[in-house]
Design an enzyme around this catalytic site. Structure first.
Site, short mmCIF file in Angstrom:
data_model
loop_
_atom_site.label_atom_id
_atom_site.label_comp_id
_atom_site.label_asym_id
_atom_site.label_seq_id
_atom_site.Cartn_x
_atom_site.Cartn_y
_atom_site.Cartn_z
N SER A 46 -13.61 21.45 27.84
CA SER A 46 -12.76 20.42 27.27
C SER A 46 -13.52 19.00 27.48
O SER A 46 -13.22 17.93 26.90
CB SER A 46 -11.41 20.47 27.35
OG SER A 46 -10.94 21.74 26.92
N GLY A 225 -10.41 22.95 24.11
CA GLY A 225 -11.79 22.64 23.58
C GLY A 225 -12.15 21.34 23.45
O GLY A 225 -10.94 20.31 23.44
N GLY A 227 -13.68 17.34 21.69
CA GLY A 227 -14.03 16.87 20.35
C GLY A 227 -12.63 16.66 19.55
O GLY A 227 -11.57 16.53 20.07
N CYS A 253 -3.88 23.30 23.83
CA CYS A 253 -4.63 22.13 24.07
C CYS A 253 -5.27 21.62 22.46
O CYS A 253 -4.65 21.46 21.56
CB CYS A 253 -5.62 22.17 24.95
SG CYS A 253 -6.05 20.65 25.55
N PHE A 254 -6.61 21.94 22.53
CA PHE A 254 -7.14 21.85 20.90
C PHE A 254 -6.53 22.82 20.19
O PHE A 254 -6.53 22.34 19.12
CB PHE A 254 -8.71 22.17 21.55
CG PHE A 254 -9.55 21.55 20.23
CD1 PHE A 254 -9.77 20.28 19.97
CD2 PHE A 254 -10.33 22.53 19.40
CE1 PHE A 254 -10.63 19.72 19.05
CE2 PHE A 254 -11.21 22.24 18.41
CZ PHE A 254 -11.38 20.66 18.09
N GLN A 257 -3.81 21.44 18.52
CA GLN A 257 -4.29 20.43 17.26
C GLN A 257 -4.64 21.07 15.97
O GLN A 257 -4.29 20.65 14.95
CB GLN A 257 -5.30 19.35 17.82
CG GLN A 257 -4.69 18.61 18.97
CD GLN A 257 -5.90 18.05 19.92
OE1 GLN A 257 -7.05 18.04 19.48
NE2 GLN A 257 -5.59 17.77 21.10
N ASN A 295 -5.49 17.62 29.30
CA ASN A 295 -6.97 17.07 29.17
C ASN A 295 -7.07 17.16 27.71
O ASN A 295 -7.68 17.81 27.15
CB ASN A 295 -8.07 17.85 29.51
CG ASN A 295 -9.42 17.42 29.22
OD1 ASN A 295 -9.59 16.35 28.96
ND2 ASN A 295 -10.39 18.33 29.33
N GLY A 297 -7.56 13.85 24.27
CA GLY A 297 -7.81 12.58 23.75
C GLY A 297 -7.11 12.32 22.44
O GLY A 297 -7.22 11.33 22.04
N PHE A 298 -6.71 13.63 21.89
CA PHE A 298 -6.11 13.66 20.37
C PHE A 298 -4.86 14.31 20.45
O PHE A 298 -4.48 15.01 21.49
CB PHE A 298 -7.07 14.27 19.49
CG PHE A 298 -8.27 13.63 19.33
CD1 PHE A 298 -8.67 12.90 18.15
CD2 PHE A 298 -9.38 13.78 19.94
CE1 PHE A 298 -9.79 12.15 17.82
CE2 PHE A 298 -10.66 13.28 19.96
CZ PHE A 298 -10.87 12.46 18.63
N HIS A 343 -2.08 23.09 29.41
CA HIS A 343 -2.71 24.07 29.88
C HIS A 343 -1.97 25.03 30.74
O HIS A 343 -1.74 24.87 31.94
CB HIS A 343 -3.98 23.82 30.79
CG HIS A 343 -4.97 23.16 30.10
ND1 HIS A 343 -6.18 23.76 29.58
CD2 HIS A 343 -5.35 21.74 29.52
CE1 HIS A 343 -6.89 23.02 28.98
NE2 HIS A 343 -6.32 21.76 29.06
N GLU A 345 -2.67 27.85 31.86
CA GLU A 345 -3.35 28.73 32.88
C GLU A 345 -3.68 27.73 34.02
O GLU A 345 -3.76 28.33 35.19
CB GLU A 345 -4.58 29.19 32.21
CG GLU A 345 -5.95 28.11 32.28
CD GLU A 345 -5.61 26.94 31.25
OE1 GLU A 345 -6.14 26.03 31.42
OE2 GLU A 345 -4.70 26.99 30.31
#
Length: 388
Positions: A46, A225, A227, A253-254, A257, A295, A297-298, A343, A345
């Site tokens: 990530s 992940g 981006g 996380c990703f 989104q 972790n 940023g979006f 997260h 985990e």
């Protein structure tokens, strides 16, 4: 010691000493607030494309070892520390952090005021940054930084994902089989699921809904992940297919989104993101507060005060960040799907959110028992002493 320089895109400059590989690198400057777990941070996919500033002043004390990596390599674009350890002091260490950074080509800088740098990012927002330990012109580095692509619009998941499917078997008796969309998955995730009797089939980031459902899995998992989720339309389309098939789904996380965008919700760039092991989150489903590992940023754009209608039924915000009211989780009310922004985990910790894996198992069990079961995931609180 070889000199190094760090230049932010707004021109703010810090001078220090080379740490890790000698060279030049450019990425997005972000800060991580964990006091431990730097090896897990460095090997977390990530963080691809990001120059990580450690807010803890002493880094490298425990060296590195062969057991704590979260993926096959280090992914950070650069590494910034204040006071690196001169030598590791831990019985599990197989080498020093400095040597491992150099071996994997990670350019870093040490001996700078990381507190001042962190405060600058908090005030101005995450921005592009360059580090060089090669002799060169500071203005030339600044120009290179300002010409580098931004994180907005960056499609990074395929670059960190597996290229070929693979299987992580269950420990003991296999109870369920899932398909995991690898958008930057960490090794701790299938390990947690394996301990619950789940066999995980990991597929590349660009796998379609047909690929994910081909083997008739009991559920589908969406990994973390890097981006911008708005650039990962292929993953959004795959998740829409899974939702239409009403297969139990869990994203982190990703993946949170991506689920949000598949439901028709928007996403946006946070000012400086959440990164570290100490982020408090309210679980609105169980009424508990969890200290969680982050972790990102979006974030997902969804109302906190009411459910939202989507093409796949109503969805509500299940988790909220207590520092800034950012959406930290989604819970579908008419299809078997939920997700969290953090997260569960959580290597190297904390482990407050680990029971969410059991919640996913409970959802698959309910769906299997009821056949066409729909609705939100069951809320069953479990305690666990397991360590990521």
């Amino acid at each position: 010691m070889r000199e190094a320089v760090l230049v932010l895109e707004d021109g703010r400059t810090f001078r220090g000493e080379a740490y890790g590989a000698v060279g030049t690198t450019v990425g997005e400057a972000v800060f991580a607030t964990g006091m431990t777990g730097y090896q897990e941070t460095l090997t977390d996919p990530s963080y691809a494309g990001q120059v990580v500033v450690m807010t803890a002043p002493h880094v490298g004390n425990t060296g590195v070892n062969d057991e704590d990596d979260e993926s096959r390599r280090m992914w950070v674009a650069g590494f910034v520390v204040r006071d690196p350890a001169r030598r590791p002091a831990n019985w599990r260490a197989t080498g020093s952090l400095d040597d491992e950074l150099a071996a994997q080509g990670v350019v870093g800088i040490s001996g700078i005021d990381t507190r001042a740098l962190t405060r600058h990012i908090r005030e101005r927002g995450a921005m592009r940054v360059g580090i060089t330990s090669e002799r060169g012109d500071r203005d030339a580095l600044l120009a290179r930084v300002q010409a580098a692509p931004r994180m907005e619009g960056a499609d990074l998941a395929p670059g960190v994902s597996t290229t070929e499917p693979y299987v992580v078997p269950a420990e003991g008796e296999k109870r369920f089989t899932i398909a995991a969309l690898d958008l930057g998955i960490k090794t701790a995730t299938p390990r947690h699921l394996a301990a619950l009797g789940v066999e995980t089939h990991v597929l590349p980031a660009t796998a379609t809904a047909a690929d994910l459902l081909a083997a008739g899995p009991d559920g589908v998992f969406l990994s973390n992940g890097p981006g911008d989720p708005a650039a990962a339309g292929y993953a959004v389309e795959a998740v829409r297919g899974v939702l239409e098939a009403r297969r139990p789904l869990f994203g982190i996380c990703f993946g949170n989104q991506i689920l949000g965008r598949a439901l028709g919700l928007g996403t946006y760039k946070l000012r400086f993101g959440h990164r570290g092991l100490n982020q408090p989150v309210l679980d609105r489903v169980s009424g508990t507060v969890r200290v969680t590992s982050h972790n990102h940023g979006f974030a997902v754009d969804a109302p906190l005060d009411r459910p939202t209608g989507t093409p796949h039924g109503a969805v509500e915000v299940s988790h909220v960040g207590l520092n800034d009211d950012v959406v930290e989780g989604l819970r579908c009310l008419e299809v078997p799907a939920f997700s969290v922004q953090f997260h569960p985990e959580a290597a190297a910790g904390p482990h407050d959110a680990a029971p969410l894996f059991q919640r996913f198992v409970d959802l698959m069990a309910a769906h299997r028992d009821d056949g066409e079961a729909v609705g939100p995931p069951p809320v069953v609180e479990h305690t666990t002493g397991e360590k990521a």
